[in-house]
Enzyme design. Structure first.
Site, short mmCIF file in Angstrom:
data_model
loop_
_atom_site.label_atom_id
_atom_site.label_comp_id
_atom_site.label_asym_id
_atom_site.label_seq_id
_atom_site.Cartn_x
_atom_site.Cartn_y
_atom_site.Cartn_z
N SER A 241 0.85 -1.20 0.00
CA SER A 241 0.00 0.00 0.00
C SER A 241 0.89 1.25 0.00
CB SER A 241 -0.96 -0.04 1.19
OG SER A 241 -1.98 0.92 1.05
N ASP A 327 -9.65 -3.83 -5.49
CA ASP A 327 -9.07 -2.99 -4.45
C ASP A 327 -9.66 -1.57 -4.52
OD1 ASP A 327 -7.49 -1.57 -2.69
OD2 ASP A 327 -5.60 -2.41 -3.39
N HIS A 362 -7.82 -5.07 -1.21
CA HIS A 362 -6.59 -4.42 -0.75
C HIS A 362 -5.77 -5.35 0.16
CE1 HIS A 362 -4.13 -0.87 -0.31
NE2 HIS A 362 -4.16 -0.97 1.01
#
Length: 387
Positions: A241, A327, A362
Protein backbone atom coordinates in the site's frame (compact mmCIF):
# COMPACT_ATOMS: atom_id res chain seq x y z
CA UNK A 1 3.30 13.07 22.71
CA UNK A 2 0.23 13.73 24.87
CA UNK A 3 -0.33 13.85 28.63
CA UNK A 4 -2.97 12.50 31.02
CA UNK A 5 -5.07 14.84 33.14
CA UNK A 6 -7.34 14.10 36.11
CA UNK A 7 -10.47 16.21 36.47
CA UNK A 8 -13.47 16.10 38.85
CA UNK A 9 -16.53 14.37 37.42
CA UNK A 10 -18.69 17.27 38.62
CA UNK A 11 -16.58 19.83 36.76
CA UNK A 12 -14.70 18.22 33.86
CA UNK A 13 -12.65 21.05 32.41
CA UNK A 14 -9.02 22.05 31.97
CA UNK A 15 -9.13 24.76 34.63
CA UNK A 16 -9.85 22.26 37.42
CA UNK A 17 -7.65 19.47 36.02
CA UNK A 18 -4.40 18.22 37.51
CA UNK A 19 -1.64 16.42 35.63
CA UNK A 20 -1.65 12.67 36.25
CA UNK A 21 1.13 11.80 33.75
CA UNK A 22 3.32 14.49 32.24
CA UNK A 23 3.81 14.62 28.51
CA UNK A 24 7.37 14.51 27.22
CA UNK A 25 9.34 14.36 24.00
CA UNK A 26 10.77 10.95 25.01
CA UNK A 27 7.57 9.12 25.96
CA UNK A 28 4.69 8.75 23.52
CA UNK A 29 1.54 7.96 25.52
CA UNK A 30 -0.67 5.49 23.65
CA UNK A 31 -3.32 4.16 26.07
CA UNK A 32 -4.77 4.24 29.59
CA UNK A 33 -6.52 1.38 31.41
CA UNK A 34 -8.32 2.23 34.65
CA UNK A 35 -9.13 -0.33 37.36
CA UNK A 36 -10.57 0.03 40.87
CA UNK A 37 -7.23 0.28 42.68
CA UNK A 38 -4.71 1.01 39.94
CA UNK A 39 -4.15 2.37 36.45
CA UNK A 40 -1.91 1.20 33.61
CA UNK A 41 -0.46 3.72 31.18
CA UNK A 42 0.85 2.36 27.89
CA UNK A 43 3.65 4.37 26.32
CA UNK A 44 6.38 4.06 23.71
CA UNK A 45 10.00 5.05 24.39
CA UNK A 46 12.90 4.65 21.96
CA UNK A 47 10.47 2.88 19.67
CA UNK A 48 9.46 0.13 22.12
CA UNK A 49 6.22 -0.26 24.09
CA UNK A 50 6.16 -0.15 27.90
CA UNK A 51 3.65 -0.13 30.77
CA UNK A 52 3.57 2.23 33.76
CA UNK A 53 1.49 0.90 36.67
CA UNK A 54 0.11 3.60 38.99
CA UNK A 55 -1.21 2.46 42.40
CA UNK A 56 -1.92 5.27 44.86
CA UNK A 57 1.36 7.22 44.95
CA UNK A 58 3.45 4.28 43.77
CA UNK A 59 4.60 4.09 40.15
CA UNK A 60 6.30 1.05 38.68
CA UNK A 61 7.24 0.05 35.14
CA UNK A 62 6.87 -3.47 33.79
CA UNK A 63 10.22 -4.41 32.25
CA UNK A 64 10.97 -6.82 29.42
CA UNK A 65 14.16 -8.80 28.75
CA UNK A 66 14.67 -8.52 24.98
CA UNK A 67 16.20 -5.69 22.96
CA UNK A 68 13.37 -5.72 20.42
CA UNK A 69 9.79 -6.77 21.15
CA UNK A 70 6.14 -5.71 21.02
CA UNK A 71 3.73 -5.65 23.94
CA UNK A 72 0.11 -4.57 24.23
CA UNK A 73 -2.81 -4.78 26.64
CA UNK A 74 -4.74 -8.05 26.69
CA UNK A 75 -8.30 -8.92 27.67
CA UNK A 76 -8.89 -6.97 30.90
CA UNK A 77 -12.61 -7.24 31.50
CA UNK A 78 -12.60 -7.09 35.32
CA UNK A 79 -12.62 -3.69 37.02
CA UNK A 80 -12.07 -5.00 40.57
CA UNK A 81 -8.86 -6.98 40.14
CA UNK A 82 -5.21 -7.07 41.09
CA UNK A 83 -4.20 -8.58 37.74
CA UNK A 84 -3.27 -6.80 34.52
CA UNK A 85 -3.16 -9.07 31.47
CA UNK A 86 -0.90 -8.27 28.51
CA UNK A 87 0.31 -9.89 25.30
CA UNK A 88 4.02 -10.03 24.48
CA UNK A 89 5.93 -11.14 21.41
CA UNK A 90 9.27 -10.54 19.72
CA UNK A 91 10.86 -11.66 16.44
CA UNK A 92 11.96 -14.83 18.30
CA UNK A 93 9.11 -15.18 20.83
CA UNK A 94 5.64 -16.26 19.65
CA UNK A 95 2.66 -14.36 21.03
CA UNK A 96 2.60 -14.95 24.78
CA UNK A 97 -0.02 -13.88 27.34
CA UNK A 98 1.07 -12.81 30.83
CA UNK A 99 -0.79 -11.88 34.02
CA UNK A 100 0.95 -9.13 35.97
CA UNK A 101 0.19 -8.97 39.71
CA UNK A 102 0.22 -5.32 40.78
CA UNK A 103 0.88 -6.25 44.43
CA UNK A 104 3.84 -8.58 43.93
CA UNK A 105 5.19 -7.00 40.73
CA UNK A 106 5.52 -10.43 39.11
CA UNK A 107 4.41 -11.53 35.64
CA UNK A 108 3.11 -15.07 35.16
CA UNK A 109 2.89 -16.69 31.73
CA UNK A 110 -0.59 -18.09 31.11
CA UNK A 111 -0.47 -18.98 27.41
CA UNK A 112 1.81 -19.05 24.38
CA UNK A 113 0.82 -19.67 20.78
CA UNK A 114 2.31 -22.96 19.64
CA UNK A 115 4.51 -22.84 16.54
CA UNK A 116 5.37 -26.45 15.60
CA UNK A 117 9.04 -27.06 14.88
CA UNK A 118 10.16 -23.57 15.93
CA UNK A 119 13.17 -23.17 18.24
CA UNK A 120 13.67 -19.56 19.30
CA UNK A 121 17.22 -20.24 20.48
CA UNK A 122 18.38 -20.70 16.87
CA UNK A 123 17.97 -17.00 16.05
CA UNK A 124 19.41 -13.66 17.10
CA UNK A 125 17.74 -10.24 17.12
CA UNK A 126 19.55 -6.89 17.06
CA UNK A 127 18.24 -3.35 17.51
CA UNK A 128 20.27 -0.68 15.73
CA UNK A 129 19.96 3.10 15.44
CA UNK A 130 21.41 4.31 12.17
CA UNK A 131 22.01 7.84 10.86
CA UNK A 132 19.74 8.99 8.04
CA UNK A 133 20.54 11.64 5.43
CA UNK A 134 20.06 14.47 7.95
CA UNK A 135 21.80 12.78 10.90
CA UNK A 136 18.55 11.66 12.59
CA UNK A 137 18.95 8.17 14.11
CA UNK A 138 16.47 5.66 12.69
CA UNK A 139 15.72 2.42 14.58
CA UNK A 140 16.05 -0.85 12.69
CA UNK A 141 15.35 -4.40 13.87
CA UNK A 142 17.56 -7.13 12.36
CA UNK A 143 16.82 -10.86 12.65
CA UNK A 144 18.98 -13.77 11.47
CA UNK A 145 19.76 -17.36 12.28
CA UNK A 146 22.82 -17.79 14.48
CA UNK A 147 24.38 -19.79 11.64
CA UNK A 148 24.05 -16.77 9.31
CA UNK A 149 27.26 -14.84 9.87
CA UNK A 150 27.76 -11.10 9.52
CA UNK A 151 30.41 -10.48 6.86
CA UNK A 152 29.13 -13.18 4.51
CA UNK A 153 27.29 -12.11 1.31
CA UNK A 154 23.90 -13.05 2.77
CA UNK A 155 20.61 -12.49 1.06
CA UNK A 156 18.54 -9.91 2.93
CA UNK A 157 14.92 -8.73 2.95
CA UNK A 158 14.19 -5.26 4.34
CA UNK A 159 10.56 -4.45 5.13
CA UNK A 160 9.12 -1.01 5.73
CA UNK A 161 6.02 1.15 6.10
CA UNK A 162 6.07 4.81 7.04
CA UNK A 163 2.72 6.54 6.62
CA UNK A 164 -0.46 7.46 8.53
CA UNK A 165 1.50 7.14 11.82
CA UNK A 166 1.20 3.33 11.48
CA UNK A 167 4.17 1.54 13.04
CA UNK A 168 5.58 -1.86 12.11
CA UNK A 169 6.59 -3.30 15.47
CA UNK A 170 9.22 -5.99 16.10
CA UNK A 171 6.67 -8.72 16.78
CA UNK A 172 6.71 -12.41 15.92
CA UNK A 173 6.07 -13.26 12.27
CA UNK A 174 6.06 -16.97 11.52
CA UNK A 175 6.20 -16.33 7.77
CA UNK A 176 9.77 -15.08 8.05
CA UNK A 177 11.16 -18.24 9.64
CA UNK A 178 11.42 -20.00 6.27
CA UNK A 179 13.61 -17.17 4.99
CA UNK A 180 15.79 -17.14 8.11
CA UNK A 181 16.29 -20.90 7.81
CA UNK A 182 17.46 -20.37 4.22
CA UNK A 183 20.20 -17.99 5.33
CA UNK A 184 18.37 -14.69 4.83
CA UNK A 185 18.77 -11.69 7.08
CA UNK A 186 15.40 -10.06 7.75
CA UNK A 187 15.18 -6.41 8.79
CA UNK A 188 12.48 -3.85 9.59
CA UNK A 189 13.15 -0.14 9.10
CA UNK A 190 11.16 1.87 11.67
CA UNK A 191 11.17 4.99 9.52
CA UNK A 192 9.66 8.45 9.81
CA UNK A 193 6.03 8.72 8.79
CA UNK A 194 5.25 6.03 11.36
CA UNK A 195 4.84 6.92 15.04
CA UNK A 196 7.57 4.54 16.24
CA UNK A 197 9.45 7.34 17.98
CA UNK A 198 6.44 9.48 18.84
CA UNK A 199 4.12 12.01 17.29
CA UNK A 200 6.92 14.13 15.82
CA UNK A 201 8.26 10.99 14.07
CA UNK A 202 5.02 10.90 12.13
CA UNK A 203 4.80 14.62 11.47
CA UNK A 204 8.36 14.65 10.11
CA UNK A 205 7.39 12.05 7.50
CA UNK A 206 4.27 13.56 5.96
CA UNK A 207 3.17 16.54 3.85
CA UNK A 208 6.24 18.52 2.78
CA UNK A 209 8.58 16.26 4.78
CA UNK A 210 7.59 12.99 3.09
CA UNK A 211 11.00 12.52 1.49
CA UNK A 212 12.38 11.71 4.96
CA UNK A 213 10.45 8.43 4.83
CA UNK A 214 12.17 7.24 1.67
CA UNK A 215 15.62 8.51 2.62
CA UNK A 216 15.38 6.80 6.04
CA UNK A 217 14.58 3.52 4.30
CA UNK A 218 17.42 3.90 1.82
CA UNK A 219 19.77 4.65 4.72
CA UNK A 220 18.74 1.26 6.15
CA UNK A 221 19.64 -0.39 2.83
CA UNK A 222 23.08 1.20 2.82
CA UNK A 223 23.73 0.36 6.48
CA UNK A 224 22.94 -3.34 6.00
CA UNK A 225 25.42 -3.49 3.12
CA UNK A 226 28.11 -1.37 4.78
CA UNK A 227 28.04 -3.40 8.02
CA UNK A 228 28.26 -6.74 6.21
CA UNK A 229 24.80 -8.14 6.85
CA UNK A 230 24.37 -8.42 3.09
CA UNK A 231 26.04 -7.25 -0.13
CA UNK A 232 25.25 -5.10 -3.13
CA UNK A 233 22.59 -6.78 -5.25
CA UNK A 234 21.78 -9.26 -2.46
CA UNK A 235 19.24 -7.08 -0.67
CA UNK A 236 15.52 -7.02 -1.43
CA UNK A 237 12.94 -4.54 -0.20
CA UNK A 238 9.23 -4.98 0.40
CA UNK A 239 6.21 -2.94 1.43
CA UNK A 240 2.47 -2.79 0.83
CA UNK A 241 0.00 0.00 0.00
CA UNK A 242 1.75 3.21 1.12
CA UNK A 243 4.66 0.85 1.82
CA UNK A 244 4.52 0.00 -1.88
CA UNK A 245 4.95 3.68 -2.59
CA UNK A 246 7.96 3.50 -0.25
CA UNK A 247 9.38 0.67 -2.38
CA UNK A 248 8.78 2.58 -5.63
CA UNK A 249 10.32 5.80 -4.33
CA UNK A 250 13.32 3.95 -2.88
CA UNK A 251 14.25 2.16 -6.09
CA UNK A 252 14.14 5.58 -7.79
CA UNK A 253 16.62 6.83 -5.19
CA UNK A 254 18.86 3.80 -5.73
CA UNK A 255 21.08 5.12 -8.52
CA UNK A 256 23.93 3.01 -7.06
CA UNK A 257 21.99 -0.18 -7.92
CA UNK A 258 22.39 -1.57 -4.41
CA UNK A 259 18.94 -3.21 -4.37
CA UNK A 260 18.61 -6.53 -6.17
CA UNK A 261 14.86 -7.12 -5.96
CA UNK A 262 11.75 -5.26 -4.85
CA UNK A 263 8.19 -6.38 -4.10
CA UNK A 264 5.51 -3.67 -4.06
CA UNK A 265 2.23 -5.10 -2.75
CA UNK A 266 -0.92 -3.16 -3.82
CA UNK A 267 1.41 -0.16 -4.17
CA UNK A 268 0.27 3.47 -4.10
CA UNK A 269 2.73 4.40 -6.86
CA UNK A 270 0.79 6.84 -9.06
CA UNK A 271 0.43 9.34 -6.24
CA UNK A 272 0.21 12.54 -8.26
CA UNK A 273 -2.45 11.43 -10.75
CA UNK A 274 -4.55 9.79 -8.06
CA UNK A 275 -4.39 12.81 -5.76
CA UNK A 276 -5.45 15.04 -8.66
CA UNK A 277 -8.56 12.90 -9.28
CA UNK A 278 -10.99 13.97 -6.55
CA UNK A 279 -13.66 11.74 -8.09
CA UNK A 280 -11.97 8.69 -6.58
CA UNK A 281 -13.53 7.66 -3.24
CA UNK A 282 -10.53 8.31 -0.97
CA UNK A 283 -8.68 11.17 -2.64
CA UNK A 284 -10.03 14.13 -0.68
CA UNK A 285 -9.54 12.28 2.63
CA UNK A 286 -5.93 11.71 1.61
CA UNK A 287 -5.24 15.46 1.49
CA UNK A 288 -4.64 15.12 5.26
CA UNK A 289 -1.68 12.82 4.65
CA UNK A 290 -0.03 13.98 1.42
CA UNK A 291 -1.42 17.48 0.92
CA UNK A 292 -3.73 18.91 -1.74
CA UNK A 293 -1.96 18.95 -5.13
CA UNK A 294 -4.27 21.72 -6.32
CA UNK A 295 -1.93 23.85 -4.20
CA UNK A 296 1.18 24.42 -6.38
CA UNK A 297 3.62 23.85 -3.50
CA UNK A 298 2.13 20.44 -2.73
CA UNK A 299 1.83 19.61 -6.43
CA UNK A 300 5.54 20.14 -6.97
CA UNK A 301 6.50 18.26 -3.81
CA UNK A 302 4.32 15.22 -4.52
CA UNK A 303 5.66 15.20 -8.08
CA UNK A 304 9.22 15.14 -6.70
CA UNK A 305 8.75 11.74 -5.05
CA UNK A 306 5.83 10.09 -6.90
CA UNK A 307 7.26 6.69 -7.99
CA UNK A 308 5.46 6.65 -11.36
CA UNK A 309 6.44 10.22 -12.22
CA UNK A 310 10.15 9.72 -11.47
CA UNK A 311 11.03 6.57 -13.40
CA UNK A 312 14.16 7.20 -15.48
CA UNK A 313 16.05 5.44 -18.24
CA UNK A 314 18.52 3.42 -16.16
CA UNK A 315 18.95 0.05 -14.47
CA UNK A 316 16.38 -1.07 -11.92
CA UNK A 317 16.15 -4.13 -9.65
CA UNK A 318 13.91 -7.10 -10.36
CA UNK A 319 10.37 -6.00 -9.48
CA UNK A 320 7.22 -7.83 -8.45
CA UNK A 321 4.11 -5.62 -8.34
CA UNK A 322 0.93 -7.11 -6.85
CA UNK A 323 -2.54 -5.70 -7.57
CA UNK A 324 -6.05 -6.63 -6.46
CA UNK A 325 -8.73 -6.22 -9.10
CA UNK A 326 -11.34 -5.26 -6.46
CA UNK A 327 -9.07 -2.99 -4.45
CA UNK A 328 -10.94 0.24 -3.50
CA UNK A 329 -7.92 1.87 -1.84
CA UNK A 330 -5.23 1.44 -4.48
CA UNK A 331 -6.89 0.91 -7.84
CA UNK A 332 -5.48 -1.97 -9.88
CA UNK A 333 -4.30 0.30 -12.70
CA UNK A 334 -1.70 2.00 -10.48
CA UNK A 335 0.67 -1.01 -10.22
CA UNK A 336 -0.17 -1.89 -13.82
CA UNK A 337 0.84 1.54 -15.19
CA UNK A 338 3.94 1.55 -13.00
CA UNK A 339 5.07 -1.91 -14.12
CA UNK A 340 4.63 -1.13 -17.81
CA UNK A 341 6.50 2.15 -17.49
CA UNK A 342 9.34 0.36 -15.70
CA UNK A 343 9.48 -2.13 -18.57
CA UNK A 344 9.66 0.73 -21.08
CA UNK A 345 12.32 2.75 -19.27
CA UNK A 346 14.54 0.16 -17.53
CA UNK A 347 17.81 -0.52 -19.35
CA UNK A 348 18.52 -3.80 -17.51
CA UNK A 349 17.28 -7.32 -18.26
CA UNK A 350 15.82 -8.07 -14.81
CA UNK A 351 12.16 -9.11 -14.61
CA UNK A 352 9.40 -6.54 -14.03
CA UNK A 353 6.47 -8.74 -13.03
CA UNK A 354 2.84 -7.76 -12.57
CA UNK A 355 0.60 -10.13 -10.60
CA UNK A 356 -3.06 -9.12 -10.53
CA UNK A 357 -5.21 -11.17 -8.19
CA UNK A 358 -8.58 -11.25 -9.92
CA UNK A 359 -10.43 -12.18 -6.70
CA UNK A 360 -8.69 -9.93 -4.16
CA UNK A 361 -9.13 -6.49 -2.68
CA UNK A 362 -6.59 -4.42 -0.75
CA UNK A 363 -5.73 -7.11 1.82
CA UNK A 364 -4.67 -9.79 -0.66
CA UNK A 365 -5.86 -13.37 -1.02
CA UNK A 366 -8.82 -14.51 1.07
CA UNK A 367 -8.38 -17.42 3.45
CA UNK A 368 -5.49 -18.50 5.64
CA UNK A 369 -4.03 -21.06 3.22
CA UNK A 370 -4.35 -18.78 0.19
CA UNK A 371 -2.48 -16.08 2.13
CA UNK A 372 0.30 -18.59 2.90
CA UNK A 373 0.53 -19.45 -0.80
CA UNK A 374 0.79 -15.76 -1.65
CA UNK A 375 3.68 -15.32 0.79
CA UNK A 376 5.33 -18.44 -0.64
CA UNK A 377 5.19 -16.94 -4.14
CA UNK A 378 6.62 -13.62 -2.92
CA UNK A 379 9.45 -15.31 -1.03
CA UNK A 380 10.19 -17.53 -4.04
CA UNK A 381 10.63 -14.34 -6.06
CA UNK A 382 13.22 -13.01 -3.61
CA UNK A 383 15.04 -16.34 -3.30
CA UNK A 384 15.37 -16.57 -7.08
CA UNK A 385 16.14 -12.94 -7.95
CA UNK A 386 18.72 -12.33 -5.22
CA UNK A 387 21.05 -15.08 -6.53
Amino acid sequence: NFSILRTPIAKPDYASATVEVEGSSERYLTNLNVFKDFKVVSFREKGLNHFLVIKSDERKEITFPEDAYHVGGGNNANFDTKIYRYNYSSPTTPSTTFDYNVETGESKQVHQVEVPGFDQHKYVVERKFIPSHDGVLVPMTIIRAKTTKVGDPNKCLLYGYGSYSISIHPWFNRNNISLLDRGFVYAIGHIRGSSTMGRSWYENGKFLKKQNTFKDFYACVKYLIKEGYTAKGKIGIMGGSAGGMLVGATINLDTENLIGAACADVPFVDVLNTMLDDGLPLTQLEYEEWGNPNDKEYFEYIKSYCPYSNIQEREYPAVLAIAGLNDPRVTYWEPMKWTYKLRDYATDSRVKLLWTNMDAGHAGASGRFEAFKEYADIYTFFIKELE
